[in-house]
Write a protein that holds these residues in place. Structure first.
Motif, PDB file in Angstrom:
ATOM      1  N   THR A   1       0.823  -1.210   0.000  1.00  0.00           N
ATOM      2  CA  THR A   1       0.000   0.000   0.000  1.00  0.00           C
ATOM      3  C   THR A   1       0.857   1.259   0.000  1.00  0.00           C
ATOM      4  O   THR A   1       0.581   2.204  -0.751  1.00  0.00           O
ATOM      5  N   ALA A   2       1.894   1.280   0.825  1.00  0.00           N
ATOM      6  CA  ALA A   2       2.772   2.454   0.887  1.00  0.00           C
ATOM      7  C   ALA A   2       3.463   2.689  -0.444  1.00  0.00           C
ATOM      8  O   ALA A   2       3.576   3.833  -0.905  1.00  0.00           O
ATOM      9  N   THR A   3       3.900   1.619  -1.089  1.00  0.00           N
ATOM     10  CA  THR A   3       4.572   1.746  -2.380  1.00  0.00           C
ATOM     11  C   THR A   3       3.609   2.280  -3.436  1.00  0.00           C
ATOM     12  O   THR A   3       3.944   3.218  -4.175  1.00  0.00           O
ATOM     13  N   LEU A   4       2.415   1.709  -3.503  1.00  0.00           N
ATOM     14  CA  LEU A   4       1.425   2.171  -4.481  1.00  0.00           C
ATOM     15  C   LEU A   4       0.998   3.616  -4.203  1.00  0.00           C
ATOM     16  O   LEU A   4       0.842   4.421  -5.125  1.00  0.00           O
ATOM     17  N   TYR A   5       0.823   3.937  -2.929  1.00  0.00           N
ATOM     18  CA  TYR A   5       0.453   5.303  -2.548  1.00  0.00           C
ATOM     19  C   TYR A   5       1.514   6.303  -3.011  1.00  0.00           C
ATOM     20  O   TYR A   5       1.192   7.356  -3.559  1.00  0.00           O
ATOM     21  N   ASN A   6       2.787   5.977  -2.775  1.00  0.00           N
ATOM     22  CA  ASN A   6       3.855   6.890  -3.181  1.00  0.00           C
ATOM     23  C   ASN A   6       3.905   7.080  -4.687  1.00  0.00           C
ATOM     24  O   ASN A   6       4.170   8.188  -5.164  1.00  0.00           O
TER      25      ASN A   6
ATOM     26  N   GLY B   1      11.090  -3.301  -1.449  1.00  0.00           N
ATOM     27  CA  GLY B   1      11.987  -4.263  -0.812  1.00  0.00           C
ATOM     28  C   GLY B   1      12.452  -3.809   0.557  1.00  0.00           C
ATOM     29  O   GLY B   1      12.455  -4.584   1.521  1.00  0.00           O
ATOM     30  N   VAL B   2      12.843  -2.548   0.655  1.00  0.00           N
ATOM     31  CA  VAL B   2      13.297  -2.014   1.944  1.00  0.00           C
ATOM     32  C   VAL B   2      12.147  -2.005   2.949  1.00  0.00           C
ATOM     33  O   VAL B   2      12.317  -2.398   4.106  1.00  0.00           O
ATOM     34  N   SER B   3      10.971  -1.576   2.507  1.00  0.00           N
ATOM     35  CA  SER B   3       9.804  -1.566   3.404  1.00  0.00           C
ATOM     36  C   SER B   3       9.485  -2.968   3.895  1.00  0.00           C
ATOM     37  O   SER B   3       9.247  -3.183   5.085  1.00  0.00           O
ATOM     38  N   LEU B   4       9.490  -3.918   2.993  1.00  0.00           N
ATOM     39  CA  LEU B   4       9.176  -5.295   3.365  1.00  0.00           C
ATOM     40  C   LEU B   4      10.222  -5.859   4.316  1.00  0.00           C
ATOM     41  O   LEU B   4       9.883  -6.550   5.288  1.00  0.00           O
ATOM     42  N   ALA B   5      11.491  -5.540   4.087  1.00  0.00           N
ATOM     43  CA  ALA B   5      12.555  -6.015   4.975  1.00  0.00           C
ATOM     44  C   ALA B   5      12.399  -5.416   6.371  1.00  0.00           C
ATOM     45  O   ALA B   5      12.511  -6.123   7.378  1.00  0.00           O
TER      46      ALA B   5
END
Length: 189
Positions: A89-94, A157-161
């Protein structure tokens, strides 16, 4: 419904709720000051602490709804589902924010970040040449903020990690074993 399916269902529901909270908070901060989240260390720490607290509350609620007990693996599964939803969600939002809502944001944020870094280095007493050298080594900040495929993939990737590590920690803290109860005592003959 078996326990594993119930955990998945509750994690999905709570993950979507946290994602909605995240988007609302991000949009609110964006409309207050578009570059605040990029330049304010206090805002970044505040949001991080808020989301850890929300994840703990979500974990405790899921644990209560499945009977009050869960193993480390069950807790990790729940937190991993929530984390995946939050990272996606954060990635798509950005991407939506920087492509459609505010296409000038990467440029504005890059300028604000560079100004904040320059001010911090001057505060530490660095010479102008040293500051220029450090800024050159840091690279073009606008290129790092643009929503390109590489940047999107890296951000996800960073967010998921980060969420994965947080999931491990919270799972270890919030696991709760069901106590062993003896139904009957041995009888003496």
């Amino acid at each position: 419904m078996d326990k594993s399916a119930l955990i998945s269902k509750l994690a999905l529901k709570n993950g979507l709720m946290l994602a909605a909270v995240s988007i609302i908070l991000s949009l609110t901060l964006h409309f207050i000051d578009p570059v605040l989240i990029y330049t304010s260390f206090a805002a970044q720490i505040g949001i991080f602490v808020l989301f850890i607290a929300l994840l703990v509350v979500v974990g405790i609620n899921i644990r209560k709804e499945i009977g009050g007990f869960w193993t480390f693996g069950e807790a990790f599964k729940a937190f991993l589902i929530v984390s995946l939803i939050l990272a996606l969600t954060a990635t798509l939002y950005n991407v939506v924010l920087m492509k459609f809502i505010d296409p000038d944001l990467p440029q504005k944020a890059a300028a604000a970040i560079e100004d904040a870094q320059r001010a911090m280095m001057e505060k530490f007493g660095m010479a102008s040449e040293q500051i220029d050298e450090a800024m050159a080594k840091a690279g073009n900040m606008q290129e790092k903020l643009e929503p390109t495929f590489k940047n999107i993939f890296t951000s996800f990737g960073v967010s998921l990690a980060l969420y994965g590590v947080l999931s491990l920690i919270l799972s270890a803290i919030l696991k709760k074993k069901q106590p062993v109860v003896l139904d009957s005592f041995p009888k003496e003959s």
